[in-house]
Enzyme design. Structure first.
Site, PDB file in Angstrom:
ATOM      1  NE  ARG A   1       0.308  -1.147   6.680  1.00  6.08           N
ATOM      2  CZ  ARG A   1       0.901  -0.996   7.866  1.00  6.08           C
ATOM      3  NH1 ARG A   1       1.846  -1.823   8.254  1.00  6.08           N
ATOM      4  NH2 ARG A   1       0.526  -0.028   8.677  1.00  6.08           N
TER       5      ARG A   1
ATOM      6  CG  HIS B   1       2.026  -7.051  12.177  1.00 10.72           C
ATOM      7  ND1 HIS B   1       2.525  -5.797  12.475  1.00 10.72           N
ATOM      8  CD2 HIS B   1       1.741  -7.033  10.842  1.00 10.72           C
ATOM      9  CE1 HIS B   1       2.544  -5.067  11.371  1.00 10.72           C
ATOM     10  NE2 HIS B   1       2.077  -5.794  10.373  1.00 10.72           N
TER      11      HIS B   1
ATOM     12  CB  THR C   1      -0.920   0.035   1.231  1.00 12.40           C
ATOM     13  OG1 THR C   1      -0.151   0.392   2.384  1.00 12.40           O
ATOM     14  CG2 THR C   1      -1.575  -1.329   1.469  1.00 12.40           C
ATOM     15  CB  CYS C   2       0.258   4.862  -0.175  1.00  7.85           C
ATOM     16  SG  CYS C   2      -1.120   5.029   0.970  1.00  7.85           S
TER      17      CYS C   2
ATOM     18  N   GLY D   1      -5.964  10.272 -10.394  1.00  8.75           N
ATOM     19  CA  GLY D   1      -6.124   8.893  -9.943  1.00  8.75           C
ATOM     20  C   GLY D   1      -7.572   8.608  -9.608  1.00  8.75           C
ATOM     21  N   GLY D   2      -8.126   7.587 -10.247  1.00  9.82           N
ATOM     22  CA  GLY D   2      -9.535   7.264 -10.029  1.00  9.82           C
ATOM     23  C   GLY D   2      -9.755   5.949  -9.316  1.00  9.82           C
TER      24      GLY D   2
ATOM     25  CD  GLN E   1      -4.962  -0.306   1.574  1.00 12.53           C
ATOM     26  OE1 GLN E   1      -4.607  -0.474   2.741  1.00 12.53           O
ATOM     27  NE2 GLN E   1      -4.746   0.825   0.933  1.00 12.53           N
TER      28      GLN E   1
ATOM     29  CB  SER F   1      -3.938   2.645   9.726  1.00 13.71           C
ATOM     30  OG  SER F   1      -4.456   1.406   9.284  1.00 13.71           O
TER      31      SER F   1
END
Length: 410
Positions: A48, A83, A45-46, A173-174, A104, A93
């Site tokens: 991690r 975790h 993800t953005c 970005g959509g 995600q 987060s």
């Protein structure tokens, strides 16, 4: 726990967005093609990059070293499950309590399953963690009024400009994050929202949903000329806004008597970055990245400190059951091997009996021999194990073996 699990973690908690971008796997399909594990999943993800494997920590560390990936923290055993629960609960987060992580995790598991990389243990780890995450949100207020990464970017823009009223905003970005950004913007009294995306159809769909205007990606710089704020969050593997053309464009935002161009606020929450870092040096441009959301993240955490404690208590209570679930799932591989071994014996003995019957042998005698042979071959190894345990003065273990096989007291 009886099951070998390991997890490599590289996240916003200890690393910058630039470091995160550098440690990403460019193509997840290449990761799955090269990963030498019986079961695995990668989550990117953005904020991690995490790799979960059904295997040992040493094997995972060796793989990362061979792949040239440094700086990962490697967890093993129960720490992995703990975790995963924290991750799904939203306590790990950047924006505590955000719901996006659940989608995600599910998407990452689906990709691993499609690649044939997720075995039963990996699937059980992630699916049970996601269900737990949903439960935490039902039992606590950890996500009540929570902001997402997308809405945090909008809050940052408001803080920097004072207000977004009457502004022209461009969302690049959509996808899922772009949708969260656009949704947060639609609640503001802004002049116009433009949505640019590689897939024009997706841009149109999102723009219609929020009352904005869709733009093609090749119209990006003409949109930048009119924008007051740009929030970029594509999944592109490379930068899409470069310093050189942006520098030339900024000169068109300068009236003859102005000393500097009309200001352009750019917020890049993509990983890897969408906007070239050199854009920050251009006159009139203010560039922010995920790292700059830290202040919003800290305020969000303070407001949810009590809910974080409630979530942690739920995690502590559920962890022993989670361990049992994963151990039970892992036993399926052992049982499958056992059943396969027994089936091989059954097939061989059945074939011998059928040949004897076809040769005209006495059916009752053949059946008697078949059952005796099956009993002997199925119990020979177990019987030897019981005798060995007794001989070595481990009588309790011998009794446990008999109890396990017969399901009754010996």
């Amino acid at each position: 726990m009886n099951t070998s699990l390991a997890l490599a973690v590289f996240s916003h908690a200890k690393h910058s967005s630039a470091e995160l971008a550098a440690c990403r796997f460019a193509e997840e399909s290449d990761f799955y093609a090269s990963a030498p594990f019986s079961g695995c999943m990668i989550l990117q993800t953005c904020n991690r990059v995490e790799i979960l494997i059904h295997g040992g920590a040493d094997a995972l560390s060796a793989y990362l070293a061979e792949a040239g990936k440094e700086g990962f923290a490697v967890l093993e055993g129960e720490a992995v499950l703990s975790h995963l629960l924290e991750l799904a609960a939203g306590t790990q987060s950047l924006i505590v309590g955000e719901d996006q992580i659940l989608g995600q995790m599910k998407k990452a598991l689906s990709a691993a399953e499609e690649a044939g990389a997720a075995d039963a243990v990996i699937s059980a780890c992630v699916s049970n963690a996601v269900r737990f995450g949903v439960s935490v949100r039902q039992k606590t207020a950890i996500n009540r009024g929570a902001v997402s990464i997308g809405s945090a970017a909008v809050l940052l823009a408001e803080e920097e400009l004072g207000t977004l009223d009457g502004r022209n905003i461009l969302v690049v970005g959509g996808g899922e994050t772009g949708r969260l950004v656009a949704k947060a913007l639609s609640e503001k009294d802004i002049r116009a929202i433009y949505v640019a995306n590689r897939s024009f159809e997706n841009a149109v769909a999102l723009a219609e949903e929020i009352g904005g205007r869709a733009m093609r990606l090749d119209q990006l710089y003409s949109c930048l000329a009119e924008a007051d704020v740009v929030i970029s969050c594509t999944a592109a593997p490379h930068e899409i806004i470069r310093a050189e053309p942006l520098s030339a464009l900024m000169k068109t935002r300068l009236w003859p008597l102005d000393e500097s161009p009309r200001k352009l606020l750019m917020i890049d929450i993509a990983s890897p970055p969408d906007i070239e870092y050199a854009c920050a040096d251009i006159s009139g441009v203010s560039l922010y990245t995920i790292d700059d959301l830290e202040g919003i993240s800290k305020r969000n955490m303070e407001s949810r400190r009590r809910e974080i404690q409630s979530a942690e208590e739920l995690i502590t209570a559920y962890l022993p059951e989670f361990v049992r679930i994963i151990n039970r799932t892992a036993a399926g591989d052992v049982l499958a091997e056992l059943y396969s071994w027994a089936e091989d014996i059954r097939c061989r003995e059945a074939e011998k009996a059928l040949r004897a019957i076809r040769s005209g042998g006495d059916a009752e005698e053949i059946i008697e021999k078949l059952t005796l042979s099956l009993t002997k071959k199925l119990l020979d190894d177990a019987g030897a194990a019981v005798r060995r345990s007794a001989e070595e003065c481990r009588i309790d273990q011998a009794k446990s073996l008999v109890t396990a096989i017969t399901a009754r007291k010996p």
